[in-house]
Design a protein around this motif. Structure first.
Motif, PDB file in Angstrom:
ATOM      1  N   PHE A 298       0.857  -1.191   0.000  1.00 27.42           N
ATOM      2  CA  PHE A 298       0.000   0.000   0.000  1.00 27.42           C
ATOM      3  C   PHE A 298       0.884   1.229   0.000  1.00 27.42           C
ATOM      4  CE2 PHE A 298       0.668   0.396   4.628  1.00 27.42           C
ATOM      5  CZ  PHE A 298       0.923  -0.935   4.973  1.00 27.42           C
ATOM      6  N   ALA A 321       0.220   5.872   3.908  1.00 37.44           N
ATOM      7  CA  ALA A 321       0.734   4.497   3.937  1.00 37.44           C
ATOM      8  C   ALA A 321       1.703   4.299   5.098  1.00 37.44           C
ATOM      9  CB  ALA A 321       1.416   4.172   2.607  1.00 37.44           C
ATOM     10  N   CYS A 341       4.632  -0.869   3.040  1.00 37.31           N
ATOM     11  CA  CYS A 341       4.384   0.525   2.635  1.00 37.31           C
ATOM     12  C   CYS A 341       5.350   0.865   1.506  1.00 37.31           C
ATOM     13  CB  CYS A 341       4.610   1.435   3.849  1.00 37.31           C
ATOM     14  SG  CYS A 341       5.050   3.143   3.457  1.00 37.31           S
ATOM     15  N   LEU A 372      -3.054  -1.518  -2.297  1.00 32.73           N
ATOM     16  CA  LEU A 372      -3.918  -0.340  -2.129  1.00 32.73           C
ATOM     17  C   LEU A 372      -3.138   0.911  -2.491  1.00 32.73           C
ATOM     18  CD1 LEU A 372      -6.219   0.517   0.877  1.00 32.73           C
ATOM     19  CD2 LEU A 372      -4.459   2.148   0.198  1.00 32.73           C
ATOM     20  N   GLU A 373      -3.793   1.809  -3.193  1.00 32.38           N
ATOM     21  CA  GLU A 373      -3.142   3.054  -3.590  1.00 32.38           C
ATOM     22  C   GLU A 373      -3.912   4.265  -3.047  1.00 32.38           C
ATOM     23  OE1 GLU A 373      -1.689   3.124  -7.557  1.00 32.38           O
ATOM     24  OE2 GLU A 373      -1.978   5.276  -7.805  1.00 32.38           O
ATOM     25  N   SER A 374      -3.154   5.242  -2.564  1.00 29.74           N
ATOM     26  CA  SER A 374      -3.748   6.519  -2.153  1.00 29.74           C
ATOM     27  C   SER A 374      -3.109   7.619  -2.984  1.00 29.74           C
ATOM     28  CB  SER A 374      -3.504   6.768  -0.658  1.00 29.74           C
ATOM     29  OG  SER A 374      -3.855   8.115  -0.354  1.00 29.74           O
ATOM     30  N   VAL A 466      -6.983   3.998   5.867  1.00 21.54           N
ATOM     31  CA  VAL A 466      -6.101   3.065   5.141  1.00 21.54           C
ATOM     32  C   VAL A 466      -5.705   1.916   6.071  1.00 21.54           C
ATOM     33  CG1 VAL A 466      -3.823   2.801   4.042  1.00 21.54           C
ATOM     34  CG2 VAL A 466      -5.264   4.785   3.475  1.00 21.54           C
ATOM     35  N   ILE A 470      -6.376  -2.053   5.401  1.00 22.25           N
ATOM     36  CA  ILE A 470      -5.253  -3.012   5.309  1.00 22.25           C
ATOM     37  C   ILE A 470      -5.511  -4.194   6.243  1.00 22.25           C
ATOM     38  CG2 ILE A 470      -2.764  -3.313   5.787  1.00 22.25           C
ATOM     39  CD1 ILE A 470      -3.536  -1.670   3.213  1.00 22.25           C
TER      40      ILE A 470
END
Ligand SMILES: [Zn+2]
Length: 478
Positions: A298, A321, A341, A372-374, A466, A470
């Protein structure tokens, strides 16, 4: 005896269901009372600032990131070297217009949609030639001296084609002036409807003989800040220079182009593309205690554009992250899978970091079960875009997610940086973090994307969101 039994019962329940309401409470309390993301983002923005791929500042950011993450005592922190493209802005960067019909009262005609006070900052007074704020688009060619000519304002691809076919763009500078559809609730959808003119517009106009393009900034806001961003040349067309102009400037230029047959635009750009440069992805991880060989990655992208400080885009995603990894460690969460991360390098103008990350995963036979992407800013979290295969699992936590305002679940996850992982681990569940979108394009890729535009509580709520997602992935996936 009775007390002992009760304790035993509650202990065994919490061991089985780590991600429950108490877990959510602990994560959010730690984030809001003792969050680290905001302070670390401040360091990144104020001691390093903008960090375009291949720049000295990007190098500094990588060194800072590795040291900062190491100080938190995660199980491992390491760099993944990657070669990145290197485009450099020049101090020689200017745009002027001369117009016989222009007078400062024309600016006031924008009052209905614009805070006109900002317009007074324009150095337009007295002289006949007016310098206007504009920035080169990333990847643009230089002008090699000055380019001068008449301006044609275009609002759609269709209009570009019809005017181009009539020879009306030949020898002209073209203003690509399609504006964000304001009725769209999700501003990313509006961005999607317009960004093509920034990315491919120069080559499309060049095909009809245009000498340069000005592109309306990708923003809902009407102001004087130009927003840069990547543009890509079609190798079959002449590489004409491209600049972004602020939305308010685009409105003014359109008006002048349509009323003044003698309007003349002059552009000078000294930007250049240099050979590829070494850089790196920055990674911190916590080893899983049941499946250490299975990874949940992530993160966000560590590079930014060279305007502003890359605070929302994507310093915020990187800090989400890092903080998620820290939060889970701080509350004593024991991950089943390895939590990683990742700060990917070069999302903005090449995606080299993400592609190299996937290539290394392939080579080392790393197995990602989720990513997962932010990369939508550090605004108030709303929910997640999730691969449809995982939506039933996520829905088990819907009431809890809703209680924290993060229960908006959309079909379809991922993002630019986690996309390549799918090619290597086709079963990986992709998730995209979704914050509120209304203010993102006020600052995106512009000088206003600075630390001061990030709200501490919003950033920390995002990191907590987040972290809980996770943990949900960690619990639900085998
Ligand atoms: Zn971004």
């Amino acid at each position: 005896m009775r007390i002992w039994l009760l304790c035993f019962f509650s202990l065994s329940v919490s061991a089985q269901a780590q991600v429950d309401s108490a877990f959510f409470r602990r994560v959010f309390s730690e984030a809001l009372e003792n969050g680290h993301a905001y302070a670390r983002l401040g360091e990144l923005c104020k001691t390093i600032g903008a960090r375009l791929s291949g720049s000295a500042q990007a190098d500094k950011a990588v060194a800072w990131g590795k040291q900062m993450l190491t100080s938190y005592g995660f199980d491992s922190v390491f760099l993944q070297p990657v070669m990145v493209p290197r485009w450099e802005r020049s101090k020689t960067e200017a745009l002027w217009f001369s117009s016989k019909v222009f007078n400062t009262s024309m600016l006031n005609q924008n009052q209905q949609d614009f805070n006109c006070e900002a317009f007074e900052e324009l150095p337009l007074k007295s002289s006949k030639i007016h310098k206007i704020p504009a920035v080169a688009l990333g990847g643009s060619a230089a002008t090699n001296g000055k380019i001068k000519g008449a301006l044609v304002s275009i609002y759609s691809d269709k209009q570009l084609d019809s005017m181009g076919k009539l020879g009306m763009l030949k020898g002209k500078l073209v203003l690509l002036n399609r504006s964000f559809p304001e009725s769209y609730i999700n501003t990313f959808k509006a961005y999607g409807a317009c960004v093509g003119q920034r990315v491919q517009g120069a080559s499309k106009a060049a095909a009809y003989g245009a000498t340069a393009v000005l592109v309306r900034s990708m923003s809902n806001r009407c102001d004087l800040h130009a927003h840069t961003g990547v543009m890509i040349y079609d190798e079959k067309q002449p590489k004409i220079p491209a600049m972004a102009v602020a939305t308010a400037v685009a409105n003014l230029l359109e008006k002048l182009a349509n009323t003044d047959p003698e309007l003349t635009i002059t552009m000078e750009l000294g930007c250049r593309t240099l050979p590829d440069a070494p850089s790196a992805n920055v990674i911190a991880q916590t080893r899983g205690n049941k499946h250490p060989d299975k990874i949940i990655a992530f993160g966000g992208h560590f590079d930014s554009w060279d305007q502003g400080e890359g605070a929302h885009d994507d310093g915020a995603g990187c800090m989400h992250a890092f903080e998620a990894l820290r939060l889970l460690k701080a509350i004593g969460y024991k991950p089943r899978h390895t939590l990683r991360c990742v700060w990917w390098m070069n999302e903005e103008n090449g995606l080299r970091g993400a592609n190299e990350y996937a290539a290394i995963a392939d080579k080392n036979k790393e197995f990602h079960i989720a990513a997962l992407e932010s990369d939508r800013g550090g605004f108030t979290p709303r929910g997640f875009g999730i691969d449809s295969s995982f939506i039933p699992n996520a829905m088990k936590y819907k009431a809890l997610l809703d209680a924290y305002g993060i229960g908006e679940i959309e079909k379809g996850g991922g993002g630019a940086d986690v996309g390549p992982i799918r090619k290597v681990n086709p079963g990986a569940v992709l998730v995209g973090f979704i914050p509120d979108s209304q203010r993102y394009f006020d600052v995106h890729h512009s000088e206003t994307d600075v630390f001061e535009s990030v709200n501490k509580r919003e950033l920390h709520l995002g990191a907590a969101a987040v972290a809980v997602m996770i943990a949900i992935l960690d619990q639900e996936l085998e």
